[in-house]
Enzyme design. Structure first.
Site, short mmCIF file in Angstrom:
data_model
loop_
_atom_site.label_atom_id
_atom_site.label_comp_id
_atom_site.label_asym_id
_atom_site.label_seq_id
_atom_site.Cartn_x
_atom_site.Cartn_y
_atom_site.Cartn_z
CG ASP A 138 -1.71 -1.29 1.35
OD1 ASP A 138 -2.35 -1.70 0.37
OD2 ASP A 138 -1.67 -1.90 2.44
CD GLU A 188 -8.69 -2.82 -1.15
OE1 GLU A 188 -9.01 -2.92 0.04
OE2 GLU A 188 -8.08 -3.71 -1.77
#
Length: 502
Positions: free
Chosen positions: A14, A178
């Protein structure tokens, strides 16, 4: 100068990246591992080094024990008004904020911005005198996903102004959306976000003239006929203050290797950004295998896995799976790991595992330690850790040291000894391991001791939201003064020694 993807062949899940002047800073997920939220620095988006962590420890008492997969999820980093802000979601607690004047120095203690379960992947933007935060929902906590929402906060990100508003529903064309990141260019607000799932998804861009929408959507990067699955969550980086030069960084899930980081070119067409190679500009881009450095600067930055333990502090590559307790270690002619009490048999929930990420496709590890095991149950060893793990250790039993090789699993029963215990009477022990890539992103390894290999081939397994890790430890099942002093931990990339490697 040319680069080859992935630019970081290591588990920095991420990634979020910003440029401030000539410096690039990256933050990434760390989950339950401590210290938390690594801060990396680069001058060119290709060569990186670890310069800090936002969290010296995780600020909730439960993280004094191992909580696999919990902790600090996908953070974001932004620069505004002379301050660097890092927004960190804790999936069971809410969204928290830390700030600093210099990301290489101390960050402030985190403060809650908005509390609640299942709020993940926050990213702020300042616009028209206000601050807005976009975020997603974790189905495991919130009970649903595939939606993005926005709430307003004060300029210094000290508190939310009210409840959130859902601004995009991806159930029809962007399921599992997301990891949103907010940007502004020209007349549009943009949100870049992955959809479709970590291992099989694609990148989506949303745009609107208004923060709260409505938003148009467009797929901007997908796997195509490459072997870069995902491609998943990342960051769009402005290289020249709103001009035409941009880049995009994202991760690819490679199983036991973790979530490795790729660098893509980015191009604006008709007020949409497209990433990667563009054989047809009317279609999404596909990941490139490499290219020219986006910034014509070369450095000696790298994420060094080696540690000679010759200073007075750990290299920043080392993390533990829980908050560190006083007395676990000290520096005394090496890294002295004290045999701290641990009541379990399994390594699964051992908090004093000192571990680092896998750093290469093919590699070997060699580490040497001096033994001072005092009581029965004192133990030290070397582990390849994931949902399933294996390790080689020296344990004291019936007043004598024994060498053993074991395996276990997170959430499993007691660890299993794989070969007959061998008496071991030397004062020093050298643990060695060689690891090799196999098709399908499989990582195989074997232990070596005393010049002979343990012939069983192990397969490394990814952890809970992480890649596999290598590490060392010492433990005891009673209060003990035993210890093991590690003299070095040497990792050698063997990619060029393995035929067929690429």
């Amino acid at each position: 100068m040319k680069y080859t993807n992935p630019v970081i062949h290591s588990d920095y899940s991420d990634p979020d990246v910003i440029r401030v002047g000539s410096d690039f800073y990256m933050v990434a997920s760390s989950f339950n591992h401590v210290p938390g939220v690594p801060v990396l620095h680069s001058k060119n988006l290709v060569e990186w080094r670890i310069v800090n962590y936002v969290l010296p420890s995780l600020p909730f008492e439960k993280f004094n024990a191992v909580r696999h997969g919990e902790g600090a999820w996908a953070p974001s980093i932004r620069f505004h008004g002379g301050k660097y802000y890092c927004l960190i979601p804790f999936p069971d607690e809410g969204i928290y904020v830390s700030e600093t004047d210099d990301p290489r120095k101390e960050w402030s203690p985190i403060r809650p911005l908005i509390e609640g379960r299942g709020l993940e992947d926050p990213c702020p933007i300042w616009a028209d005198g206000k601050c807005y935060v976009v975020f997603a929902f974790a189905k495991s906590r919130a009970g649903f996903n595939s939606q993005l929402a926005v709430f307003e906060a004060d300029e210094r990100l000290t508190k939310a102004a009210g409840s959130y508003t859902v601004i995009f529903d991806g159930h029809d064309n962007a399921p599992k959306i997301e990891g949103p990141k907010f940007y502004r260019r020209g007349q549009y607000f943009y949100i870049l976000a992955p959809a479709g799932g970590v291992t099989t998804g694609w990148q989506v861009a949303l745009r609107s003239r208004h923060i709260y929408g409505p938003y148009e959507s467009k797929i901007i990067l997908m796997q195509g006929d490459t072997d870069v699955n995902g491609p998943h969550q990342g960051a769009l980086i402005d290289l020249d203050d709103g001009g035409e030069r941009w880049a995009f960084m994202h991760f690819q899930d490679k199983g036991p290797y973790g979530r490795v980081v790729h660098l893509q070119p980015a191009k604006w067409l008709d007020d949409w950004v497209l990433c990667g190679d563009l054989p047809d500009e009317k279609l999404p881009g596909v990941p490139v295998s490499g290219g020219d450095y986006p910034v014509d600067v070369q450095t000696d930055y790298r994420i060094a896995c080696d540690d000679e333990f010759d200073g007075d502090r750990l290299s920043p590559v080392w993390q533990t799976p829980a908050n560190r307790a006083e007395g676990w270690f000290e520096f005394r002619k090496g890294l002295k790991l004290n045999c701290a009490y641990y009541g379990g048999n399994s390594l699964s929930d051992l908090p004093q595992l000192f571990m680092q990420k896998v750093g290469y496709r093919n590699f070997s590890v060699k580490t040497k330690c001096r033994l001072n095991l005092v009581n029965d149950g004192d133990e030290t060893g070397f582990v390849v850790f994931g949902r399933q793990y294996a390790y080689i250790c020296v344990v004291r039993r019936d007043g004598r040291n024994y060498l053993e090789i074991r395996k276990g699993a997170i959430g499993g029963a007691e660890d299993e000894t794989l070969c007959q215990s061998q008496p071991y009477d030397d004062n020093y022990v050298t643990f060695q391991m060689s690891a090799k890539y196999e098709e399908g992103n499989n990582l195989t390894f074997k232990f070596t001791f005393g010049g002979s290999a343990f012939t069983h081939k192990f397969y490394a397994a990814k952890g809970v939201w992480t890649g596999a890790k290598t590490g060392i430890y010492a433990r005891a099942n009673t209060v003990s003064k035993g210890c093991a002093t590690f003299k070095f931990f040497r990792v050698v990339c063997t990619d060029n020694r393995v035929s067929g490697n690429r």
